[in-house]
Design an enzyme around this catalytic site. Structure first.
Site, PDB file in Angstrom:
ATOM      1  CG  HIS A   1      -3.916  -0.512   7.694  1.00 56.09           C
ATOM      2  ND1 HIS A   1      -3.376  -1.461   6.845  1.00 56.09           N
ATOM      3  CD2 HIS A   1      -2.903   0.340   7.985  1.00 56.09           C
ATOM      4  CE1 HIS A   1      -2.105  -1.182   6.636  1.00 56.09           C
ATOM      5  NE2 HIS A   1      -1.800  -0.096   7.307  1.00 56.09           N
TER       6      HIS A   1
ATOM      7  CE  LYS B   1      -0.739   1.283   4.787  1.00 57.04           C
ATOM      8  NZ  LYS B   1      -0.398   2.703   4.713  1.00 57.04           N
TER       9      LYS B   1
ATOM     10  CD  GLU C   1       0.596   4.926  14.486  1.00 56.46           C
ATOM     11  OE1 GLU C   1       1.817   4.705  14.495  1.00 56.46           O
ATOM     12  OE2 GLU C   1      -0.026   5.324  13.489  1.00 56.46           O
TER      13      GLU C   1
ATOM     14  CE  LYS D   1      -1.240  -5.198  12.936  1.00 59.05           C
ATOM     15  NZ  LYS D   1       0.041  -5.408  13.619  1.00 59.05           N
TER      16      LYS D   1
END
Length: 506
Positions: free
Chosen positions: A258, A166, A234, A200
């Site tokens: 995402h 990406k 984050e 994940k």
């Protein structure tokens, strides 16, 4: 006694890669050093790679094979967080590492790569199987693919596949243009658009959790679920990537790919079978069920933010506009929150709140599924804290699932308090979880596209995000509008308050 080849192991794995070569464009970059080589080395460590496995790295930097091997050894030692470098294994692994220097605009580079692949095929018996991995700047994706096509490297005795990192374009038009350029060389079935979030373990476990248990799927709809939050926070800033981030922003960098893919996995319909086509068909269908918002709807349901300077932990933290490489008047979003609605029978009327941001109080990615409250409060203290039944899927930093519900407190009377049942990957299985790149590289080498993004999904995601981008570009926002170390702008709280909801504090 002769030493056993570390690749020759009597154990048989269900998912073992056939003999092949991987060509990495941009092999001198951070992604290769931090993610790709450590992941490939771990696959070798786990005996997933065939004895003849080979890697050809290429970039403009002039390096010999031995210099490239030394660099990659240092990278594996530095970035393989839970895998110790085994000297014997590395020696065998490094025999398959090769390097070809050159410029992507030079057709001679691709001819040299072709010659190297032919030599490797002869010496290591790879059967002509090649995976091309584009770890370059996004602006070079089409150039690299066209070079592969001009040299005829997309065809060979074995299979040929292309992995693309990406971002897949910067808007709908550029995404379609990139796809057209790639399709001039590779069929869609041979293109693997990688989104590491889908690799994940907890994201994959969403499918097992929903469709492998008869308890939850009957509740997975508008009748029982009130709203859903998806948070990717984050605590760090742009970490020296200000110049790049300034061109992207939180909405395009995180939500368009995402988080919309995570949302599609949470909300998709059951598929007929766990096969790539079936799973991706349902994720695509879900994304297409989100109608693009009008400008007026966007103003009510989308919030842009940018962090300003603050003092955190006794130290001064710069705002985004003070970061190196960032325009002091930048209007790039470092925070984005969007209310999305799915227009189908399962989810009609259920808001999905999606948010992401830099310089928030903590690093956390989670999905919080809020169930409807009981229709009647019968007991003292019931719902006193405003928290209904809640299912939390934690993606990072600690992978697991928590179910929160009300229980009677010990002692006299029927007084309730919230409690939780927790599942943690590490403690429950007592074994290591593979990294996202290990999983996704293994899948690409085995031609399993289940966890990869298809072109129709890319277009559906841009169709949702692009109108928001357009409104934000046209209307000036008074940035910065949240201090570093806080949970974002007040407007994001107001967005939820209009529906009677508040953000969960992870």
């Amino acid at each position: 006694m002769p030493q056993q080849n570390p690749f020759q192991d009597p154990l048989r794995f269900e998912r073992r890669v056939p003999p092949c070569a991987v060509v990495i464009f941009g092999a001198n970059g951070d992604l290769t050093k931090r993610k790709l080589l450590p992941a490939l080395y771990r696959l070798a460590y786990d005996r997933r790679l065939a004895p003849g496995f080979a890697i050809v790295g290429t970039s403009r930097t002039i390096l010999t094979d031995d210099q490239f091997r030394d660099k990659m050894k240092d990278a594996v030692a530095a970035f393989s967080e839970d895998t110790k470098l085994d000297e014997d294994l590395w020696k065998t692994f490094a025999e398959g590492l090769h390097y070809v220097a050159g410029d992507l605009g030079d057709v001679a580079l691709f001819q040299r790569i072709g010659e190297k692949l032919a030599q490797i095929d002869q010496s290591r018996q790879t059967g002509g199987n090649v995976l091309f991995y584009l770890s370059t700047q996004p602006s070079q994706y089409a150039l690299a693919a066209q070079g592969i096509g001009a040299a005829g490297l997309q065809h060979g005795a074995g299979w040929r596949r292309l992995v693309v990192e990406k971002p897949f374009g910067h808007d709908l038009a550029s995404a379609r243009e990139l796809s057209d350029r790639l399709h001039e060389v590779f069929d869609e079935s041979a293109i693997f658009r990688i989104d590491h979030y889908l690799g994940k373990e907890t994201v994959q476990n969403i499918l097992a959790f929903r469709f492998g248990n008869g308890i939850f799927e009957p509740l997975w709809n508008r009748r029982y679920i009130n709203h859903v939050e998806i948070t990717a926070a984050e605590s760090i800033g742009v970490e020296g990537r200000g110049a790049y981030y300034q061109e992207a922003g939180a909405l395009a960098d995180m939500i368009q790919n995402h988080l919309l893919q995570v949302m599609a996995t949470i909300a998709m319909e059951p598929c007929a079978s766990f096969r790539a086509t079936s799973v991706r068909d349902e994720r695509s269908k879900l994304l297409r069920s989100m109608k693009p918002m009008t400008p007026d709807e966007i103003r009510q349901n989308a919030v842009a933010g940018q962090y300003g300077p603050a003092r955190i932990g006794g130290g001064d933290v710069p705002g985004f506009r003070q970061e190196p490489g960032v325009n002091p008047a930048s209007t790039t979003d470092t925070y984005a929150a969007v209310t999305l609605c799915v227009e189908n029978w399962r989810w009609a009327g259920v808001p999905f709140y999606v948010r992401t941001g830099k310089r928030l109080p903590k690093r956390v990615t989670e999905i919080a599924i809020h169930f409807n409250q009981a229709p009647l409060a019968m007991f003292d203290g019931e719902m006193a804290d405003g928290t209904p039944n809640l299912l939390i899927v934690r993606i990072q930093p600690e992978e697991g699932i928590s179910l929160k519900f009300l229980s009677k407190r010990p002692g006299a009377g029927m007084k309730l308090r919230p409690v939780s049942m927790d599942f943690n990957y590490g403690s429950s299985f007592g074994e290591r979880s593979p990294s996202a790149y290990e999983t996704l590289l293994l899948d690409a080498l085995l031609d399993d596209a289940t966890l990869y993004t298809r072109q129709d999904m890319v277009e559906a995601s841009w169709a949702v995000v692009e109108p928001i981008q357009n409104v934000w570009r046209e209307e000036s926002v008074d940035f910065p509008n949240y201090a570093a170390g806080t949970w974002g702008p007040d407007a994001a709280d107001a967005m939820l308050a209009r529906r009677g909801h508040i953000w969960r504090k992870p």
